[in-house]
Scaffold this motif. Structure first.
Motif, PDB file in Angstrom:
ATOM      1  N   ALA A 283      40.811  30.346  39.265  1.00  0.00           N
ATOM      2  CA  ALA A 283      40.676  29.815  37.904  1.00  0.00           C
ATOM      3  C   ALA A 283      39.269  29.331  37.598  1.00  0.00           C
ATOM      4  N   ASP A 284      38.391  29.299  38.623  1.00  0.00           N
ATOM      5  CA  ASP A 284      37.042  28.753  38.449  1.00  0.00           C
ATOM      6  C   ASP A 284      36.052  29.880  38.172  1.00  0.00           C
ATOM      7  N   SER A 285      35.563  29.967  36.959  1.00  0.00           N
ATOM      8  CA  SER A 285      34.612  31.027  36.592  1.00  0.00           C
ATOM      9  C   SER A 285      33.166  30.579  36.771  1.00  0.00           C
ATOM     10  N   GLY A 286      32.966  29.311  37.141  1.00  0.00           N
ATOM     11  CA  GLY A 286      31.597  28.778  37.216  1.00  0.00           C
ATOM     12  C   GLY A 286      30.975  28.845  38.596  1.00  0.00           C
ATOM     13  N   ASP A 287      31.704  29.394  39.574  1.00  0.00           N
ATOM     14  CA  ASP A 287      31.192  29.495  40.945  1.00  0.00           C
ATOM     15  C   ASP A 287      30.698  28.141  41.471  1.00  0.00           C
ATOM     16  N   SER A 288      31.466  27.075  41.203  1.00  0.00           N
ATOM     17  CA  SER A 288      31.041  25.746  41.645  1.00  0.00           C
ATOM     18  C   SER A 288      31.255  25.554  43.140  1.00  0.00           C
ATOM     19  N   SER A 289      32.011  26.437  43.764  1.00  0.00           N
ATOM     20  CA  SER A 289      32.325  26.291  45.183  1.00  0.00           C
ATOM     21  C   SER A 289      31.566  27.300  46.026  1.00  0.00           C
ATOM     22  N   VAL A 290      31.160  26.862  47.231  1.00  0.00           N
ATOM     23  CA  VAL A 290      30.522  27.795  48.167  1.00  0.00           C
ATOM     24  C   VAL A 290      31.515  28.844  48.653  1.00  0.00           C
ATOM     25  N   LEU A 291      32.788  28.598  48.408  1.00  0.00           N
ATOM     26  CA  LEU A 291      33.824  29.542  48.832  1.00  0.00           C
ATOM     27  C   LEU A 291      34.037  30.669  47.830  1.00  0.00           C
ATOM     28  N   SER A 292      33.455  30.543  46.645  1.00  0.00           N
ATOM     29  CA  SER A 292      33.735  31.490  45.565  1.00  0.00           C
ATOM     30  C   SER A 292      33.376  32.920  45.940  1.00  0.00           C
ATOM     31  N   GLN A 293      32.198  33.110  46.505  1.00  0.00           N
ATOM     32  CA  GLN A 293      31.767  34.471  46.836  1.00  0.00           C
ATOM     33  C   GLN A 293      32.652  35.089  47.914  1.00  0.00           C
ATOM     34  N   SER A 294      32.952  34.309  48.932  1.00  0.00           N
ATOM     35  CA  SER A 294      33.840  34.808  49.992  1.00  0.00           C
ATOM     36  C   SER A 294      35.204  35.158  49.422  1.00  0.00           C
ATOM     37  N   PHE A 295      35.700  34.317  48.521  1.00  0.00           N
ATOM     38  CA  PHE A 295      37.010  34.553  47.914  1.00  0.00           C
ATOM     39  C   PHE A 295      36.998  35.840  47.094  1.00  0.00           C
ATOM     40  N   ALA A 296      35.892  36.067  46.352  1.00  0.00           N
ATOM     41  CA  ALA A 296      35.788  37.269  45.527  1.00  0.00           C
ATOM     42  C   ALA A 296      35.777  38.534  46.384  1.00  0.00           C
ATOM     43  N   LYS A 297      35.120  38.476  47.552  1.00  0.00           N
ATOM     44  CA  LYS A 297      35.040  39.642  48.431  1.00  0.00           C
ATOM     45  C   LYS A 297      36.330  39.862  49.210  1.00  0.00           C
ATOM     46  N   ASP A 298      36.863  38.764  49.768  1.00  0.00           N
ATOM     47  CA  ASP A 298      38.062  38.874  50.608  1.00  0.00           C
ATOM     48  C   ASP A 298      38.785  37.532  50.614  1.00  0.00           C
ATOM     49  N   PRO A 299      39.808  37.393  49.765  1.00  0.00           N
ATOM     50  CA  PRO A 299      40.519  36.102  49.698  1.00  0.00           C
ATOM     51  C   PRO A 299      41.018  35.618  51.062  1.00  0.00           C
ATOM     52  N   ALA A 300      41.379  36.566  51.937  1.00  0.00           N
ATOM     53  CA  ALA A 300      41.911  36.163  53.250  1.00  0.00           C
ATOM     54  C   ALA A 300      40.875  35.428  54.096  1.00  0.00           C
ATOM     55  N   SER A 301      39.574  35.638  53.780  1.00  0.00           N
ATOM     56  CA  SER A 301      38.537  34.958  54.560  1.00  0.00           C
ATOM     57  C   SER A 301      38.485  33.462  54.252  1.00  0.00           C
ATOM     58  N   VAL A 302      39.031  33.073  53.102  1.00  0.00           N
ATOM     59  CA  VAL A 302      39.085  31.645  52.759  1.00  0.00           C
ATOM     60  C   VAL A 302      40.397  31.093  53.328  1.00  0.00           C
ATOM     61  N   ASP A 303      40.381  30.906  54.640  1.00  0.00           N
ATOM     62  CA  ASP A 303      41.571  30.401  55.326  1.00  0.00           C
ATOM     63  C   ASP A 303      41.452  28.888  55.528  1.00  0.00           C
ATOM     64  N   HIS A 304      42.408  28.328  56.231  1.00  0.00           N
ATOM     65  CA  HIS A 304      42.440  26.875  56.388  1.00  0.00           C
ATOM     66  C   HIS A 304      41.197  26.360  57.113  1.00  0.00           C
ATOM     67  N   ALA A 305      40.760  27.083  58.145  1.00  0.00           N
ATOM     68  CA  ALA A 305      39.564  26.653  58.893  1.00  0.00           C
ATOM     69  C   ALA A 305      38.333  26.663  57.997  1.00  0.00           C
ATOM     70  N   ALA A 306      38.180  27.704  57.188  1.00  0.00           N
ATOM     71  CA  ALA A 306      37.025  27.785  56.282  1.00  0.00           C
ATOM     72  C   ALA A 306      37.053  26.671  55.248  1.00  0.00           C
TER      73      ALA A 306
END
Length: 414
Positions: A283-306
């Motif tokens: 829901a965040d279109s402003g890329d306020s999180s460092v996780l945004s790019q990883s999420f856009a490429k591969d949501p599975a990479s944004v796991d609990h450890a990350a």
């Protein structure tokens, strides 16, 4: 349970455990100090200590002069090398095994993924192989191995040594895991709930050492709990007390597999945190999180450890979700403080690795401002010093605790 009397041999064994407990807790104590702390006569203490020295469980470690300048007192300490215990933590995702010395210090720790097989016998085979690997690396003589402690998901039938339909293990219905693992390893096995085992580990060598009353929150694949009350493990009527994860914190929240709604575990377990972070990132279109790019490429990479690592670095989305989870934990911690009046709450397990301080700060703030008795005494909160090894050290401590700690239940039972 009807109350039962006792007999002199049981009293003798109990007094021995009381003396040994004081030596283990103090890490350096004299005979006269033990007598003062336990109420036993100096003669009784001396007799017990003499036998413990003969058995090699306790050692004398020089003399220390008393404050008054009187006769030096011989200091007693637990002999760490006198015996070892094996611990095995059975998580639905990962098996962890350790060998510890008598102080609870891990000598060797090994991990491997839990087999995905639905057949318990395959998992037991993997457990036995891991135990053999750890014992081989530790190179501890078999004669010094006191036993194997197994920490497993609940609920558990303690009397029959079974795990009973654990929610995250499909097709595991009344599995006699205790006897299966004992047969596979050739070691006596002590079975307990993983969170209770971790609490016993805290009492033996962690934040709960010497604390009369404390509650332990275990953050793993789920959320569990353990209780130490008046220095004794509290298990409850079915021996499954401490299910803090199934406290309802949102009455209108999502349905939990236990049948309740808005359970703590349902809201703050790893999959719930990942789902909420993913929802916010989508829901965040402003890329306020460092996780945004990883999420856009591969949501599975944004796991609990990350997510935990991002929260530790101050990422706004990750910290917001972690802090919200910690607020839910705080609500249950306040209820425990009000219901049971513990001295300390310990937070541990791999599920809060890297974000322990965020959980501790939020829970501590709640405990300072919300319990009814806060003007009399503020309940303390600490992160477990055992860290991610808490459950496996706790599983080994099951053996040490059963062998050496004073058990009122054993004293009072026929």
């Amino acid at each position: 349970m009807r109350q039962a009397g006792t007999n002199l041999p049981k009293v003798g064994r109990y007094n021995r455990a009381v003396v040994l407990d004081q030596i283990q807790l103090a890490d350096g104590i004299s005979r006269i100090e033990i007598a003062q702390l336990t109420g036993l006569t100096p003669q009784t203490v001396s007799g017990i200590v003499r036998r413990l020295l003969d058995e090699g469980i306790v050692r004398e470690d020089g003399a220390s002069r008393v404050a008054s300048g009187g006769k030096p007192r011989t200091t007693l300490r637990l002999n760490a090398d006198a015996g070892s215990a094996v611990g095995l933590h059975f998580d639905p995702v990962e098996l962890t095994c350790a060998v510890v010395d008598l102080t609870g210090r891990p000598l060797v720790v090994k991990k491997r993924p839990t087999p995905a097989a639905t057949d318990p016998s395959h998992v037991v085979t993997a457990m036995a192989e891991l135990v053999a690997d750890v014992l081989a690396e530790a190179d501890v003589p078999h004669s010094r191995i006191l036993g194997l402690g197994l920490a497993a998901p609940g609920p558990i039938d303690q009397e029959l040594g079974m795990i009973v339909t654990p929610p995250q293990l499909a097709h595991w219905t009344r599995v006699p895991l205790q006897s299966m693992l004992s047969e596979a390893t050739g070691l006596p096995v002590t079975l307990d709930n993983d969170a209770t085992a971790a609490a016993i580990g805290e009492r033996w060598s962690g934040a709960g050492k010497g604390v009369a009353n404390f509650a332990y929150f275990f953050f793993g694949t789920g959320i569990g709990g353990g209780l130490i009350l008046n220095h004794q493990v509290y298990r409850g009527g079915s021996l499954n007390a401490g299910e803090f994860g199934h406290s309802s914190v949102l009455p209108d929240g999502p349905e939990c597999y236990c049948g309740n709604r808005g359970c703590l575990e349902r809201l703050v377990n790893p999959s719930a945190i990942v789902t909420e972070v993913h929802r916010r990132l989508a829901a965040d279109s402003g890329d306020s999180s460092v996780l945004s790019q990883s999420f856009a490429k591969d949501p599975a990479s944004v796991d609990h450890a990350a997510i935990r690592l991002a929260a530790a670095a101050g990422d706004p989305v990750a910290t917001a979700v972690i802090d919200e989870a910690a607020e839910h934990v705080a609500s249950v911690a306040v209820s425990i403080a009000n219901f049971i009046d513990v001295d300390l709450i310990v937070l541990g397990g791999h599920g809060i690795q890297h974000v322990e301080s965020r959980y501790v700060d939020i829970v501590a703030a709640a405990l300072a401002t919300r319990p009814l008795a806060r003007s009399i005494r503020v309940v303390q909160v600490e992160a477990s010093p055992l860290g991610t090894d808490g459950a496996v050290v706790g599983s080994a401590a099951l053996v040490l605790h059963a062998a050496y700690s004073p058990q009122l239940s054993a004293l009072l039972a026929h």
